[in-house]
Design a protein around this motif. Structure first.
Motif, PDB file in Angstrom:
ATOM      1  N   ALA A   1       0.876  -1.178   0.000  1.00 42.27           N
ATOM      2  CA  ALA A   1       0.000   0.000   0.000  1.00 42.27           C
ATOM      3  C   ALA A   1       0.904   1.214   0.000  1.00 42.27           C
ATOM      4  O   ALA A   1       2.131   1.070   0.123  1.00 42.27           O
ATOM      5  CB  ALA A   1      -0.912   0.011   1.216  1.00 42.27           C
ATOM      6  N   GLY A   2       0.315   2.395  -0.123  1.00 44.19           N
ATOM      7  CA  GLY A   2       1.120   3.612  -0.161  1.00 44.19           C
ATOM      8  C   GLY A   2       1.897   3.850   1.125  1.00 44.19           C
ATOM      9  O   GLY A   2       3.086   4.108   1.100  1.00 44.19           O
ATOM     10  N   ARG A   3       1.202   3.733   2.265  1.00 40.35           N
ATOM     11  CA  ARG A   3       1.873   4.021   3.535  1.00 40.35           C
ATOM     12  C   ARG A   3       2.310   2.703   4.166  1.00 40.35           C
ATOM     13  O   ARG A   3       1.559   2.051   4.881  1.00 40.35           O
ATOM     14  CB  ARG A   3       0.915   4.784   4.462  1.00 40.35           C
ATOM     15  N   MET A   4       3.550   2.311   3.872  1.00 38.33           N
ATOM     16  CA  MET A   4       3.986   0.962   4.223  1.00 38.33           C
ATOM     17  C   MET A   4       4.146   0.730   5.726  1.00 38.33           C
ATOM     18  O   MET A   4       3.767  -0.308   6.236  1.00 38.33           O
ATOM     19  CB  MET A   4       5.301   0.630   3.511  1.00 38.33           C
ATOM     20  N   TYR A   5       4.738   1.678   6.439  1.00 38.86           N
ATOM     21  CA  TYR A   5       4.989   1.399   7.851  1.00 38.86           C
ATOM     22  C   TYR A   5       3.703   1.350   8.678  1.00 38.86           C
ATOM     23  O   TYR A   5       3.510   0.413   9.463  1.00 38.86           O
ATOM     24  CB  TYR A   5       6.027   2.386   8.425  1.00 38.86           C
ATOM     25  N   PRO A   6       2.781   2.319   8.500  1.00 38.35           N
ATOM     26  CA  PRO A   6       1.494   2.173   9.206  1.00 38.35           C
ATOM     27  C   PRO A   6       0.762   0.884   8.811  1.00 38.35           C
ATOM     28  O   PRO A   6       0.135   0.240   9.658  1.00 38.35           O
ATOM     29  CB  PRO A   6       0.704   3.406   8.742  1.00 38.35           C
ATOM     30  N   LEU A   7       0.892   0.485   7.546  1.00 32.53           N
ATOM     31  CA  LEU A   7       0.254  -0.761   7.096  1.00 32.53           C
ATOM     32  C   LEU A   7       0.811  -1.967   7.868  1.00 32.53           C
ATOM     33  O   LEU A   7       0.073  -2.875   8.257  1.00 32.53           O
ATOM     34  CB  LEU A   7       0.483  -0.953   5.584  1.00 32.53           C
ATOM     35  N   LEU A   8       2.127  -1.953   8.082  1.00 33.86           N
ATOM     36  CA  LEU A   8       2.770  -3.046   8.827  1.00 33.86           C
ATOM     37  C   LEU A   8       2.113  -3.214  10.193  1.00 33.86           C
ATOM     38  O   LEU A   8       1.765  -4.323  10.617  1.00 33.86           O
ATOM     39  CB  LEU A   8       4.256  -2.719   8.988  1.00 33.86           C
ATOM     40  N   LYS A   9       1.922  -2.082  10.877  1.00 35.19           N
ATOM     41  CA  LYS A   9       1.350  -2.146  12.226  1.00 35.19           C
ATOM     42  C   LYS A   9      -0.099  -2.641  12.174  1.00 35.19           C
ATOM     43  O   LYS A   9      -0.527  -3.426  13.017  1.00 35.19           O
ATOM     44  CB  LYS A   9       1.422  -0.766  12.882  1.00 35.19           C
ATOM     45  N   LYS A  10      -0.838  -2.179  11.160  1.00 35.61           N
ATOM     46  CA  LYS A  10      -2.233  -2.594  11.009  1.00 35.61           C
ATOM     47  C   LYS A  10      -2.322  -4.107  10.759  1.00 35.61           C
ATOM     48  O   LYS A  10      -3.114  -4.815  11.392  1.00 35.61           O
ATOM     49  CB  LYS A  10      -2.872  -1.814   9.852  1.00 35.61           C
TER      50      LYS A  10
END
Lengths: 307, 249
Positions: free
Chosen positions: A231-240
């Protein structure tokens, strides 16, 4: 035919167990990779196998010879390239090579065919002192010195650590050709991408072997399904993704995240839908086959929780 | 203190010669505040020489620029005080305890006793390392050592941190956990300048530069570099760009 057979080898330094009950068999003519991070016990195992150190317990045969009783004969049959550059810095390229040839009662001329391919690349610098060589050339010289007595088994302890991605590829091409000449290669590395280039592997962590087999058999044994998610925002996606039900683990792998999931609880669509709902409208996922690094991480976690 | 606007680092026409050998050959680039900038290159491409200048440890032969707002030719001491530095090779003193390491580095960076005390409490709390504060740093698991040395490199609250191969030889999970710390720092506005031999890590950077024979041969976001070279990943980009190197070191 096995070139290396070790049974139940253990070694401790004081209270610290460096190698715990390791057994391995390496077939003649294969490239066998010992894969694991710093401090896993790789170098200790090398020292034991090259007869430089006695194990606390266990036994082993190298080239069919007893590791303890026949240590002197083993030394003539193996080549060893330690992790730390250990040639004579103030001898020239040629002098180093001649020195090692003499130690083993041979000459550079006699062995020329064996080392020709690698030596020809450093021959233009034969009068340069070893200490003045670049990293890549030092590595080639060390490899020539380890091969100059035509060993049957070559032990390479982290030959590519700190070496750039281009030189690492070249080095592995050289190893492939050494194997073709019939030499058994036992090599260690912390780089998981090099694992795929070995015929068989042992994964080592904190002194124990946590997995062994061919690269494809290790991948086959991976117990979970896996997605590559972006996805565009990779680090927040990781946490999600880590909080998503049914997700077993999630780690970044280059430009995507590798998500291991429990197929009895969720599927690719549900995982993506959940991410979209959570503010990742451009989230995409595709089913992938895990790599050796995924396997290492899974086996490593399993081993840690069992311990 | 901050006179460079949006950039944490601005470098123009930087050259470093040793005798007749040009280690760094007229490189120019800037790094934005809060950016994660990957500084890649083959062995011997000139990375270490360039890094030493950027950290205030060596003077350029030619060229100018600022790091954290300070001049690389004239304000080297100030640069040293205002940047953080960590490498895998050297970070903590293994025979000092966790607390002693924090105290030592706090002192080196000129923090007062009270500030060091505050910082120690804050760091032990944040790192969840209160129980091991009197353990020798050398006895900690690798992942903890990394967390600690990263935090210590930030003890004086620099705007920019240099990470010199911070993850070499580290196991796959610890390596990734370390990058999560880098993201956290970057989200707080800290600029990260990082070198690595792991090409998957190059993908985690906002932008990367690739040095070849003393020059910057490529510089862009990982996405645009892959597009430009028609490569599947950064490993392939690196092989295409660095594979053209002429010199051996």
């Amino acid at each position: 035919m096995y070139s290396i057979e070790i049974d139940n080898i253990s070694k401790s330094y004081g209270k610290t167990a460096a190698v715990r009950d390791i057994s391995l068999k390496v077939e003649t003519g294969e490239i066998f990779g010992l894969i694991g991070p710093d401090g896993a016990g790789k170098t200790t195992l090398f020292r034991i196998m090259t007869t430089l150190m006695m194990p606390d317990s266990g036994k082993g045969r190298i080239c069919g010879l007893d590791m303890v009783k026949d240590y002197f004969m083993i030394r003539k049959k193996i080549g060893y390239m330690p992790g730390k550059f250990s040639l004579y810095q103030d001898l020239s390229v040629k002098e180093n090579l001649e020195f090692f040839a003499t130690l083993f009662g041979t000459t550079v001329e006699d062995s020329y065919q064996t080392i020709k391919e690698i030596y020809s690349q450093i021959e233009p610098f034969r009068d340069r002192r070893a200490g003045k060589l670049s990293g890549g050339m030092k590595q080639k010289l060390a490899l020539c010195c380890a091969l100059v007595h035509k060993p049957s088994v070559l032990f390479l302890d982290e030959p590519t650590t700190g070496v750039d991605a281009v030189s690492r590829k070249e080095f592995w091409n050289m190893l492939g050709r050494i194997r073709e000449s019939g030499v058994t290669v036992f090599v260690s590395t912390p780089y998981m991408d090099e694992a795929a280039l070995c015929d068989r592997l042992a994964l080592i962590k904190e002194g124990s072997i946590i997995g062994t087999g061919t690269p494809s058999s290790l991948v086959k044994a991976y117990p979970h399904r896996m997605l590559s998610v972006k996805a565009g925002r990779m680090y927040p996606l990781l946490k999600k993704l880590r909080e998503t039900p049914g997700v077993i683990s999630c780690f970044s792998f280059g430009d995507s995240h590798h998500v291991a999931y429990d197929a009895t609880r969720t599927d690719s669509r549900s995982i993506v839908e959940e991410a979209v709902r959570a503010g990742f409208p451009d989230c995409t996922a595709k089913e992938i086959t895990p790599g050796i690094e995924d396997c290492f991480m899974q086996l490593s976690r399993k081993w840690t929780t069992q311990d | 203190m901050d006179n460079t606007g949006l950039n944490a680092m601005e470098i123009r026409n930087l050259t470093k010669r040793f005798g007749r050998f040009t280690a760094v050959d007229n490189i120019s680039f800037h790094v934005r505040k809060g950016e994660i900038f990957g500084f890649l290159g083959a062995n011997g491409a000139g990375k270490t020489t360039a890094m030493r200048i950027l950290c205030g440890l060596s003077r350029p032969t030619e060229g100018e620029g600022t790091v954290a707002g300070f001049d690389i030719n004239r304000e080297q001491e100030k640069i040293k005080k205002h940047i953080g530095y960590m490498s895998q090779k050297f970070s903590l003193y293994p025979d000092l305890t966790v607390k002693e390491n924090i105290r030592l580095f706090g002192g080196i960076y000129g923090l007062g006793d009270r500030k060091i005390k505050e910082k120690t409490v804050e760091m032990l709390d944040m790192l969840d390392m209160k129980d091991v504060r009197d353990t020798l740093a050398g006895c900690l698991p690798l992942g903890w050592k990394q967390k600690l040395s990263f935090s210590i490199a930030l003890v004086h609250e620099p705007q920019i941190i240099f990470l010199d191969e911070p993850t070499g030889g580290v196991d796959p999970e610890t390596r990734r956990r370390f990058w999560e710390m880098i993201y956290e720092a970057s989200m707080k506005g800290i600029t990260v300048f990082v070198t690595t031999h792991y090409m998957d890590e190059a993908e985690y950077c906002d932008r990367v530069s690739i040095m070849v024979d003393g020059r910057i041969a490529a510089m862009d976001t990982p996405g645009r570099l892959k597009e430009k070279y028609g490569a599947a990943d950064m490993d392939e980009v690196f092989r295409i760009v660095a594979g053209r190197a002429k010199r051996e070191e």
